[in-house]
Design an enzyme around this catalytic site. Structure first.
Site, PDB file in Angstrom:
ATOM      1  N   ALA A 104       0.809  -1.219   0.000  1.00  0.00           N
ATOM      2  CA  ALA A 104       0.000   0.000   0.000  1.00  0.00           C
ATOM      3  C   ALA A 104       0.843   1.270   0.000  1.00  0.00           C
ATOM      4  O   ALA A 104       0.349   2.337  -0.349  1.00  0.00           O
ATOM      5  CB  ALA A 104      -0.925   0.010   1.223  1.00  0.00           C
ATOM      6  N   LYS A 105       2.102   1.165   0.429  1.00  0.00           N
ATOM      7  CA  LYS A 105       3.029   2.296   0.475  1.00  0.00           C
ATOM      8  C   LYS A 105       2.405   3.517   1.155  1.00  0.00           C
ATOM      9  O   LYS A 105       2.481   4.640   0.656  1.00  0.00           O
ATOM     10  CB  LYS A 105       3.529   2.652  -0.927  1.00  0.00           C
ATOM     11  CG  LYS A 105       4.313   1.513  -1.597  1.00  0.00           C
ATOM     12  CD  LYS A 105       4.816   1.914  -2.963  1.00  0.00           C
ATOM     13  CE  LYS A 105       5.617   0.797  -3.606  1.00  0.00           C
ATOM     14  NZ  LYS A 105       4.778  -0.362  -4.014  1.00  0.00           N
ATOM     15  N   ARG A 106       1.848   3.307   2.316  1.00  0.00           N
ATOM     16  CA  ARG A 106       1.193   4.399   3.040  1.00  0.00           C
ATOM     17  C   ARG A 106       2.228   5.240   3.793  1.00  0.00           C
ATOM     18  O   ARG A 106       3.253   4.734   4.244  1.00  0.00           O
ATOM     19  CB  ARG A 106       0.163   3.851   4.016  1.00  0.00           C
ATOM     20  CG  ARG A 106      -1.012   3.118   3.352  1.00  0.00           C
ATOM     21  CD  ARG A 106      -1.790   4.040   2.427  1.00  0.00           C
ATOM     22  NE  ARG A 106      -3.045   3.450   2.020  1.00  0.00           N
ATOM     23  CZ  ARG A 106      -3.357   3.107   0.777  1.00  0.00           C
ATOM     24  NH1 ARG A 106      -2.461   3.267  -0.194  1.00  0.00           N
ATOM     25  NH2 ARG A 106      -4.535   2.601   0.491  1.00  0.00           N
TER      26      ARG A 106
END
Length: 286
Positions: A104-106
């Site tokens: 998700a690369k949040r």
């Protein structure tokens, strides 16, 4: 005292991943339902096609891969129906006892980062995965809500450190001997001090195709004592031999990640399994 188990009494993610890598091998299969791949499988680019694609990949590789990594953006593009499929996939992976990495690369600050952590790492969340990828470029410490919740619930995180896209160097390489990438790796190593023995639960994302950058930036990934998620194996050009040469002493921590190279062998279950086995064999070879 360093933790072997979470505050909830669960075995840490790093410990579980280390055991899975030892038992099955260091392979992570990316579940990336790109429209072109789905078309190649004879599937429509809709929620029904997405579901069939995702669950077929899981069925094929669940007994072979240490982890699977669904690319969240490719579910988001289908709206709420796509996210429902992702929830179903994560639940099915739990039932199959295969670890999940939500790609998700949040990354954000304060209460917003806490909300992202709550979505991906909280017990009872429909999106709860075993681990999630995070972006540290608002400052590594901005990730604190996720780092602490992961430790509390026995989950993990993978922090972007040195990516293989050409644009990444304009941020990650800045600083030379005191590069941004080096600061991220050192911060991850400090976080893993809370985990006793074996793998820590704070991993790094380091592209399989970064080549000599680790040497040029003097990055000691072995000292991080966390898993290294290395996307780029196969279709993006990296081979298992490249991974050994690139990561050196840290190779024992590397989770080699392949997506298109394996997924293009579908929709036939046997074809998917054979492709995964070939990749796994290369990763295991001495």
């Amino acid at each position: 005292m360093p933790e072997q188990v979470s505050a909830a009494g669960r075995e840490s993610f790093g410990s579980r991943l280390g055991a899975a890598m030892a038992a099955r091998g260091p392979l992570c299969v990316g579940i990336d339902p790109h429209p072109a791949l789905m078309k190649g499988w004879g599937l429509d680019d809709d929620a029904a096609g997405l579901r069939r694609f995702s669950l077929t990949v899981l069925e094929a590789v669940a007994s072979l891969a240490a982890a699977v990594k669904p690319q969240v953006a490719l579910y988001e593009r289908h709206g709420s129906a796509g996210m429902a499929v992702l929830e179903e996939l994560l639940a099915a992976a739990r039932d199959e006892s295969v670890l999940t990495i939500a790609d998700a690369k949040r990354g954000d600050i304060g209460s917003t980062m806490a909300a992202y952590a709550d979505a991906w790492l909280r017990d009872g969340s429909p999106l709860a995965a075993d681990s999630v990828t995070l972006s540290p470029y608002l400052g590594f410490e901005s990730l604190r809500p996720a780092l602490d919740l992961a430790a509390e619930t026995g989950r993990g995180v993978f922090v972007l450190a040195l990516t293989s896209n050409p644009e990444g160097a304009s941020v990650q390489h800045v600083g030379g001997a005191d590069s941004v990438a080096r600061r991220i790796t050192e911060a991850a190593a400090a976080e893993n001090a809370r985990y006793q023995g074996g793998l820590g639960s704070v991993g790094l994302v380091v592209g399989a195709t970064v080549g000599s950058a680790l040497t040029e930036l003097d990055l000691d990934l072995a000292a991080v004592r966390g898993p290294i998620l290395a996307p780029g194996l196969g279709a993006q050009g990296a081979t298992p031999e490249d991974l050994r040469a690139t990561f050196g002493a840290a190779y024992r921590y590397v989770l080699g990640t392949s997506s298109r190279d394996i997924l293009s062998a579908g929709p036939d279950l046997h074809g998917l399994r054979e492709a995964a086995l070939r990749t796994l064999g290369g990763l295991r070879a001495e």
